[in-house]
Design a protein around this motif. Structure first.
Motif, PDB file in Angstrom:
ATOM      1  N   SER A  81       9.636  -2.772   8.781  1.00 33.52           N
ATOM      2  CA  SER A  81      10.549  -3.822   9.242  1.00 33.52           C
ATOM      3  C   SER A  81       9.844  -5.146   9.538  1.00 33.52           C
ATOM      4  CB  SER A  81      11.302  -3.343  10.485  1.00 33.52           C
ATOM      5  OG  SER A  81      10.379  -3.059  11.510  1.00 33.52           O
ATOM      6  N   SER A  82       8.553  -5.261   9.198  1.00 39.14           N
ATOM      7  CA  SER A  82       7.847  -6.527   9.428  1.00 39.14           C
ATOM      8  C   SER A  82       6.822  -6.704   8.309  1.00 39.14           C
ATOM      9  CB  SER A  82       7.128  -6.484  10.777  1.00 39.14           C
ATOM     10  OG  SER A  82       6.061  -5.552  10.700  1.00 39.14           O
ATOM     11  N   PRO A  83       6.363  -7.946   8.086  1.00 44.16           N
ATOM     12  CA  PRO A  83       5.317  -8.160   7.073  1.00 44.16           C
ATOM     13  C   PRO A  83       4.073  -7.306   7.346  1.00 44.16           C
ATOM     14  CG  PRO A  83       6.248 -10.269   7.762  1.00 44.16           C
ATOM     15  CD  PRO A  83       6.843  -9.225   8.679  1.00 44.16           C
ATOM     16  N   ALA A  84       3.704  -7.146   8.609  1.00 44.33           N
ATOM     17  CA  ALA A  84       2.511  -6.340   8.932  1.00 44.33           C
ATOM     18  C   ALA A  84       2.723  -4.885   8.513  1.00 44.33           C
ATOM     19  CB  ALA A  84       2.218  -6.426  10.431  1.00 44.33           C
ATOM     20  N   GLN A  85       3.899  -4.361   8.795  1.00 48.90           N
ATOM     21  CA  GLN A  85       4.177  -2.960   8.446  1.00 48.90           C
ATOM     22  C   GLN A  85       4.250  -2.777   6.931  1.00 48.90           C
ATOM     23  OE1 GLN A  85       7.261  -0.951  10.715  1.00 48.90           O
ATOM     24  NE2 GLN A  85       6.844  -2.235  12.487  1.00 48.90           N
ATOM     25  N   LEU A  86       4.808  -3.772   6.237  1.00 49.92           N
ATOM     26  CA  LEU A  86       4.863  -3.691   4.768  1.00 49.92           C
ATOM     27  C   LEU A  86       3.453  -3.706   4.182  1.00 49.92           C
ATOM     28  CD1 LEU A  86       7.898  -6.042   4.063  1.00 49.92           C
ATOM     29  CD2 LEU A  86       7.725  -3.622   3.382  1.00 49.92           C
ATOM     30  N   ALA A  87       2.591  -4.560   4.738  1.00 52.82           N
ATOM     31  CA  ALA A  87       1.210  -4.638   4.246  1.00 52.82           C
ATOM     32  C   ALA A  87       0.479  -3.323   4.534  1.00 52.82           C
ATOM     33  CB  ALA A  87       0.486  -5.812   4.895  1.00 52.82           C
ATOM     34  N   PHE A  88       0.759  -2.737   5.682  1.00 55.02           N
ATOM     35  CA  PHE A  88       0.131  -1.448   6.018  1.00 55.02           C
ATOM     36  C   PHE A  88       0.596  -0.353   5.052  1.00 55.02           C
ATOM     37  CE2 PHE A  88       0.079   2.585   8.420  1.00 55.02           C
ATOM     38  CZ  PHE A  88      -1.292   2.677   8.613  1.00 55.02           C
ATOM     39  N   SER A  89       1.891  -0.354   4.735  1.00 49.04           N
ATOM     40  CA  SER A  89       2.420   0.638   3.785  1.00 49.04           C
ATOM     41  C   SER A  89       1.740   0.510   2.421  1.00 49.04           C
ATOM     42  CB  SER A  89       3.934   0.470   3.590  1.00 49.04           C
ATOM     43  OG  SER A  89       4.599   0.878   4.747  1.00 49.04           O
ATOM     44  N   ASP A  90       1.509  -0.736   1.996  1.00 51.83           N
ATOM     45  CA  ASP A  90       0.828  -0.975   0.714  1.00 51.83           C
ATOM     46  C   ASP A  90      -0.591  -0.418   0.743  1.00 51.83           C
ATOM     47  OD1 ASP A  90       2.800  -2.264  -0.577  1.00 51.83           O
ATOM     48  OD2 ASP A  90       1.876  -4.265  -0.529  1.00 51.83           O
ATOM     49  N   TRP A  91      -1.277  -0.712   1.847  1.00 51.82           N
ATOM     50  CA  TRP A  91      -2.661  -0.250   2.005  1.00 51.82           C
ATOM     51  C   TRP A  91      -2.704   1.285   1.986  1.00 51.82           C
ATOM     52  CZ3 TRP A  91      -5.032   2.406   6.125  1.00 51.82           C
ATOM     53  CH2 TRP A  91      -6.433   2.424   6.092  1.00 51.82           C
ATOM     54  N   ALA A  92      -1.757   1.905   2.725  1.00 53.66           N
ATOM     55  CA  ALA A  92      -1.714   3.369   2.782  1.00 53.66           C
ATOM     56  C   ALA A  92      -1.367   3.949   1.406  1.00 53.66           C
ATOM     57  CB  ALA A  92      -0.691   3.821   3.831  1.00 53.66           C
ATOM     58  N   GLU A  93      -0.558   3.213   0.654  1.00 48.39           N
ATOM     59  CA  GLU A  93      -0.170   3.686  -0.682  1.00 48.39           C
ATOM     60  C   GLU A  93      -1.393   3.720  -1.621  1.00 48.39           C
ATOM     61  OE1 GLU A  93       2.255   5.223  -1.745  1.00 48.39           O
ATOM     62  OE2 GLU A  93       2.200   4.976  -3.914  1.00 48.39           O
ATOM     63  N   HIS A  94      -2.271   2.727  -1.485  1.00 45.44           N
ATOM     64  CA  HIS A  94      -3.502   2.753  -2.298  1.00 45.44           C
ATOM     65  C   HIS A  94      -4.344   3.979  -1.954  1.00 45.44           C
ATOM     66  CE1 HIS A  94      -2.956  -0.948  -4.358  1.00 45.44           C
ATOM     67  NE2 HIS A  94      -2.862  -1.660  -3.246  1.00 45.44           N
ATOM     68  N   LEU A  95      -4.405   4.267  -0.654  1.00 42.82           N
ATOM     69  CA  LEU A  95      -5.161   5.451  -0.232  1.00 42.82           C
ATOM     70  C   LEU A  95      -4.537   6.726  -0.816  1.00 42.82           C
ATOM     71  CD1 LEU A  95      -5.953   5.077   3.581  1.00 42.82           C
ATOM     72  CD2 LEU A  95      -7.563   5.499   1.745  1.00 42.82           C
ATOM     73  N   ARG A  96      -3.216   6.803  -0.719  1.00 42.82           N
ATOM     74  CA  ARG A  96      -2.506   7.997  -1.221  1.00 42.82           C
ATOM     75  C   ARG A  96      -2.818   8.207  -2.706  1.00 42.82           C
ATOM     76  NH1 ARG A  96       2.248   9.790  -3.835  1.00 42.82           N
ATOM     77  NH2 ARG A  96       2.583   7.676  -4.603  1.00 42.82           N
ATOM     78  N   GLU A  97      -2.739   7.117  -3.472  1.00 43.94           N
ATOM     79  CA  GLU A  97      -2.976   7.234  -4.911  1.00 43.94           C
ATOM     80  C   GLU A  97      -4.401   7.719  -5.182  1.00 43.94           C
ATOM     81  OE1 GLU A  97      -1.935   3.356  -6.337  1.00 43.94           O
ATOM     82  OE2 GLU A  97       0.221   3.783  -6.194  1.00 43.94           O
ATOM     83  N   ALA A  98      -5.353   7.166  -4.428  1.00 49.24           N
ATOM     84  CA  ALA A  98      -6.756   7.563  -4.633  1.00 49.24           C
ATOM     85  C   ALA A  98      -6.957   9.035  -4.267  1.00 49.24           C
ATOM     86  CB  ALA A  98      -7.675   6.675  -3.807  1.00 49.24           C
ATOM     87  N   LEU A  99      -6.354   9.466  -3.174  1.00 51.49           N
ATOM     88  CA  LEU A  99      -6.519  10.863  -2.753  1.00 51.49           C
ATOM     89  C   LEU A  99      -5.881  11.800  -3.772  1.00 51.49           C
ATOM     90  CD1 LEU A  99      -5.765  10.596   1.089  1.00 51.49           C
ATOM     91  CD2 LEU A  99      -7.981  10.666  -0.036  1.00 51.49           C
ATOM     92  N   ASN A 100      -4.706  11.430  -4.248  1.00 53.16           N
ATOM     93  CA  ASN A 100      -4.034  12.286  -5.235  1.00 53.16           C
ATOM     94  C   ASN A 100      -4.817  12.365  -6.535  1.00 53.16           C
ATOM     95  OD1 ASN A 100      -1.951  13.116  -3.659  1.00 53.16           O
ATOM     96  ND2 ASN A 100      -0.423  11.732  -4.505  1.00 53.16           N
ATOM     97  N   ARG A 101      -5.368  11.210  -6.946  1.00 54.37           N
ATOM     98  CA  ARG A 101      -6.118  11.177  -8.204  1.00 54.37           C
ATOM     99  C   ARG A 101      -7.358  12.065  -8.121  1.00 54.37           C
ATOM    100  NH1 ARG A 101      -5.570   5.735  -8.704  1.00 54.37           N
ATOM    101  NH2 ARG A 101      -7.513   5.451  -7.558  1.00 54.37           N
ATOM    102  N   SER A 102      -8.056  11.995  -6.991  1.00 57.32           N
ATOM    103  CA  SER A 102      -9.343  12.689  -6.917  1.00 57.32           C
ATOM    104  C   SER A 102      -9.238  14.106  -6.391  1.00 57.32           C
ATOM    105  CB  SER A 102     -10.293  11.921  -6.005  1.00 57.32           C
ATOM    106  OG  SER A 102     -10.357  10.604  -6.410  1.00 57.32           O
ATOM    107  N   LEU A 103      -8.321  14.331  -5.484  1.00 55.38           N
ATOM    108  CA  LEU A 103      -8.285  15.640  -4.826  1.00 55.38           C
ATOM    109  C   LEU A 103      -7.063  16.464  -5.238  1.00 55.38           C
ATOM    110  CD1 LEU A 103      -9.383  14.459  -1.253  1.00 55.38           C
ATOM    111  CD2 LEU A 103     -10.783  15.680  -2.910  1.00 55.38           C
ATOM    112  N   LEU A 104      -6.203  15.876  -6.066  1.00 53.26           N
ATOM    113  CA  LEU A 104      -5.010  16.578  -6.584  1.00 53.26           C
ATOM    114  C   LEU A 104      -4.204  17.207  -5.461  1.00 53.26           C
ATOM    115  CD1 LEU A 104      -6.717  18.305  -9.666  1.00 53.26           C
ATOM    116  CD2 LEU A 104      -5.637  16.051  -9.574  1.00 53.26           C
ATOM    117  N   LEU A 105      -3.947  16.418  -4.425  1.00 51.32           N
ATOM    118  CA  LEU A 105      -3.278  16.970  -3.242  1.00 51.32           C
ATOM    119  C   LEU A 105      -1.760  16.913  -3.356  1.00 51.32           C
ATOM    120  CD1 LEU A 105      -5.560  15.482  -0.445  1.00 51.32           C
ATOM    121  CD2 LEU A 105      -5.331  17.892  -1.082  1.00 51.32           C
TER     122      LEU A 105
END
Ligand code: AKG
Ligand code: FE2
Length: 220
Positions: A81-105
């Motif tokens: 609901s705020s620019p800060a939260q949207l930016a955090f979601s984006d950052w977390a999404e990059h992490l999620r993609e990296a974890l899924n790619r490498s660890l197949l979670l």
């Protein structure tokens, strides 16, 4: 270990992945980008000032309870609901993609909350995956504190997988602003020691998809 360890600063994501694969948790000081740290810190301070945070519960949503003998925190869920939260979601999404790619979670959904521990606040030893609902797979904790030192308390104590309460912890982490912890939610016991100052952070979890072929898997 077969692959050479990536160097910190060189490839922080590589370190996170290597740590999760080898020991089930990872501590990355200063991992949250500075601009994001500042924006999230501003928002959590504003929310705190508005007293918008409700006391945290323990256990599944259908067994929501507040028990100050186990946990003393105030939380509010993030909802983009705020620019800060949207930016955090984006950052977390990059992490999620990296974890899924490498660890197949198969990490799918992310949920997170701002968490404020008042002076004297703590969280007893626990696992983040609630009993009976094995769908929190990786936990993420991000610290938003300013100038934290060991004397301020509020350290996160992390035990190795399978360790008992009396076993030696794997680490005691000082919650410096910008520091990031990742843990396998079902495996790594952890606790927050009583804090001497108000302690600010975000706690989040990635879940796997509960529905396969459109059919929701019943929780056993
Ligand atoms: O704030 C921390 O260091 C950890 C919080 C935690 O364990 C949780 O919210 O489940
Ligand atoms: Fe936890």
């Amino acid at each position: 270990m077969t692959a050479p360890l990536p160097l910190p600063g060189d490839n922080r994501l590589g370190c996170v992945i290597e740590d999760l694969a080898s020991k089930g948790w990872s501590w990355q000081p200063g991992f949250l980008p500075d601009a994001l740290l500042i924006a999230l810190r501003e928002e959590i301070h504003a929310l705190e000032a508005e007293a918008a945070l409700a006391p945290a519960g323990i256990g599944r949503e259908d067994a929501f309870q507040v028990d100050h003998s186990i946990r003393k925190t105030r939380i509010t869920w993030l909802d983009d609901s705020s620019p800060a939260q949207l930016a955090f979601s984006d950052w977390a999404e990059h992490l999620r993609e990296a974890l899924n790619r490498s660890l197949l979670l198969g990490l799918f959904e992310f949920e997170a909350c701002y968490a404020v521990y008042p002076q004297g606040g703590f969280y007893d030893r626990h696992l983040d995956s609630f009993e009976g609902a094995k769908n929190r797979i990786v936990s993420l904790v991000v610290y938003l504190n300013d100038e934290w030192s060991e004397d301020d308390g509020g350290a996160l104590v992390v035990w190795p997988e399978g360790a008992g309460e009396d076993d030696t912890p794997a680490a005691t982490l000082v919650p410096e602003g910008g520091g990031v912890v990742l843990m396998l939610s079902e495996a790594i016991p952890h606790a927050v020691q009583p804090t001497a100052r108000q302690r600010y952070g975000i706690a989040g979890w990635w879940r796997v998809n509960q529905a396969i072929d459109g059919q929701v898997i019943p929780i056993s």
